[in-house]
Design an enzyme around this catalytic site. Structure first.
Site, PDB file in Angstrom:
ATOM      1  N   ARG A 163      28.239  33.426  24.395  1.00 56.25           N
ATOM      2  CA  ARG A 163      29.360  32.953  23.577  1.00 56.25           C
ATOM      3  C   ARG A 163      28.886  32.051  22.440  1.00 56.25           C
ATOM      4  NH1 ARG A 163      32.208  31.860  27.538  1.00 56.25           N
ATOM      5  NH2 ARG A 163      33.374  33.789  27.576  1.00 56.25           N
ATOM      6  N   ASP A 187      26.157  23.620  31.863  1.00 60.24           N
ATOM      7  CA  ASP A 187      26.493  22.293  31.356  1.00 60.24           C
ATOM      8  C   ASP A 187      27.776  21.736  31.963  1.00 60.24           C
ATOM      9  OD1 ASP A 187      28.112  24.108  30.083  1.00 60.24           O
ATOM     10  OD2 ASP A 187      27.709  23.401  28.055  1.00 60.24           O
ATOM     11  N   GLY A 239      29.630  30.163  36.516  1.00 57.72           N
ATOM     12  CA  GLY A 239      29.228  31.567  36.624  1.00 57.72           C
ATOM     13  C   GLY A 239      27.993  31.735  37.477  1.00 57.72           C
ATOM     14  N   ARG A 296      35.318  27.827  39.667  1.00 58.57           N
ATOM     15  CA  ARG A 296      35.497  26.794  38.646  1.00 58.57           C
ATOM     16  C   ARG A 296      36.571  25.826  39.126  1.00 58.57           C
ATOM     17  NH1 ARG A 296      32.465  28.601  34.465  1.00 58.57           N
ATOM     18  NH2 ARG A 296      32.218  30.861  34.267  1.00 58.57           N
ATOM     19  N   ASP A 341      22.888  32.585  30.100  1.00 59.38           N
ATOM     20  CA  ASP A 341      22.901  32.469  28.637  1.00 59.38           C
ATOM     21  C   ASP A 341      21.676  31.764  28.066  1.00 59.38           C
ATOM     22  OD1 ASP A 341      25.301  33.760  28.617  1.00 59.38           O
ATOM     23  OD2 ASP A 341      26.509  32.005  28.118  1.00 59.38           O
ATOM     24  N   ASP A 361      21.349  28.604  27.521  1.00 55.79           N
ATOM     25  CA  ASP A 361      21.924  27.769  26.468  1.00 55.79           C
ATOM     26  C   ASP A 361      21.762  26.271  26.696  1.00 55.79           C
ATOM     27  OD1 ASP A 361      23.580  27.684  28.659  1.00 55.79           O
ATOM     28  OD2 ASP A 361      25.444  28.009  27.550  1.00 55.79           O
ATOM     29  N   THR A 390      22.246  29.578  34.648  1.00 52.70           N
ATOM     30  CA  THR A 390      23.148  30.240  33.702  1.00 52.70           C
ATOM     31  C   THR A 390      22.368  31.306  32.940  1.00 52.70           C
ATOM     32  OG1 THR A 390      24.404  29.948  31.651  1.00 52.70           O
ATOM     33  CG2 THR A 390      22.741  28.284  32.144  1.00 52.70           C
TER      34      THR A 390
END
Length: 339
Positions: free
Chosen positions: A192, A124, A32, A93, A148, A150, A146
């Site tokens: 997510r 990741d 992303g 991707r 997020d 995360d 990213t």
């Protein structure tokens, strides 16, 4: 090419080339997109060129790497990109990159072009690709891109700050109309498996309720809080949910049925990934890019760069990916205490 694993204060890195300075490196963005990727690309290109290297851009991530979608980067290639969202190198991707034969083909393609090191910007999944290349003897460095936030090894990832600002701007506007109509807004944000966007924007946006994957939620308790607010004369509110816990529409229907309040659902979706990067993300991207090039200059691969306690760091890819994200419980508690 000799691969040497060196121990340094209980940390280790892989050194791929002891004596020879790299002459040609490449960079790609994968997974992303995230605001600030272009600042990292710009830093890699200009710092690399000023260090006497050639820099190649790979379009459309690992898929472009396998297909050989290479472009020579010059100082002009990254002019006027610092303020742009997305990625000028495009992204995609590539599930096939998990296959050994695809990884081997990618390395052959890189070597055919005379490329000696690779910088990967992504999350990741993208780092797993960089690790696979390093394990096969080709030095790769990862930059955390990213929204997020995360990745456990770094305090902040590229794009997180901008995404939070985008969400916060939307919440500010929603609150105006919610108050005007005595409504509750259920806002679904990205995240997510990690609720950082929801928590940070919940605190900064004064949300009444924040629901995230890290903490089990009780719908009855959520509704009871909104009912108590209503009894105190507070007829509007903001409920932020991370996408990993459910859909805004479903939450809105349940809250409406249980509280008898006027409830509306808003899904922010991919707008959180776009937009001009914040000052913070431009700063991070620039420093991440420079740090990554410096590692390749030393012949070091199998590392991912980041920021910890306001210092720019790098860790072994394996160690970084194995780290478990620590949830900020105190920040989450603030939402309930201040709402």
């Amino acid at each position: 090419m000799t691969v040497i694993r060196l121990e340094l204060k209980q940390k280790y890195f892989v050194k791929f080339n002891d004596n020879k300075k790299m002459k040609k490196i490449a960079i790609l963005t994968s997974g992303g997109d995230a605001p600030g990727m272009n600042s990292a690309i710009r830093a890699v290109v200009r710092y690399g060129l000023n260090s006497g290297m050639q820099v190649v851009g790979i379009e459309r991530g690992y898929q472009g790497l396998v297909e050989g979608n290479f472009i020579e980067m010059t100082p002009r290639s990254v002019s006027n990109v610092l303020q742009k969202g997305g990625t000028i190198l495009k992204t995609a991707r590539c599930p096939d990159f998990k296959k050994a034969e695809v990884q081997i083909k990618a390395i052959e393609t890189l070597k055919k072009e005379g490329i000696e090191g690779l910088i990967v910007i992504g999350g990741d999944g993208s780092f797993s690709g960089a690790r696979a290349l390093s394990n096969r003897g080709f030095p790769a460095i990862g930059i955390p891109g990213t929204i997020d936030n995360d990745l456990a090894y770094t305090d902040y990832t590229l794009g997180f700050d901008t995404a939070c600002n985008t969400v916060l701007e939307t919440i500010n506007k929603l609150r105006d109309t919610m108050e005007s109509h005595d409504r509750v807004a259920v806002v679904e944000v990205m995240g997510r498996n990690c609720g950082d966007i929801a928590v940070y924007t919940g605190v900064c946006g004064g949300a009444e309720v924040v629901v995230i994957p890290e903490v089990p939620f009780n719908m009855s308790a959520i509704c009871s809080k909104l009912i108590k607010n209503k009894e105190r004369g507070k007829l509007s509110g903001i409920v932020i949910i991370a996408e990993g816990v459910g859909k805004a529409e479903s939450f809105a229907e349940i809250i409406k049925a249980k509280t008898k309040m006027n409830v509306r659902a808003t899904v922010l979706g991919h707008m959180q990934r776009g937009g001009a990067p914040s000052s913070r993300d431009r700063y991070l991207g620039t420093n991440f890019g420079i740090h990554a090039v410096r590692l390749l200059e030393k012949g070091i691969g199998n590392r991912i760069v980041g920021i910890k306690n306001n210092k720019f760091i790098d860790v072994d890819i394996d160690a970084g990916l194995e780290m478990k994200k620590r949830f900020n419980k105190e920040l989450y508690k603030m939402v309930g205490l201040l709402s």
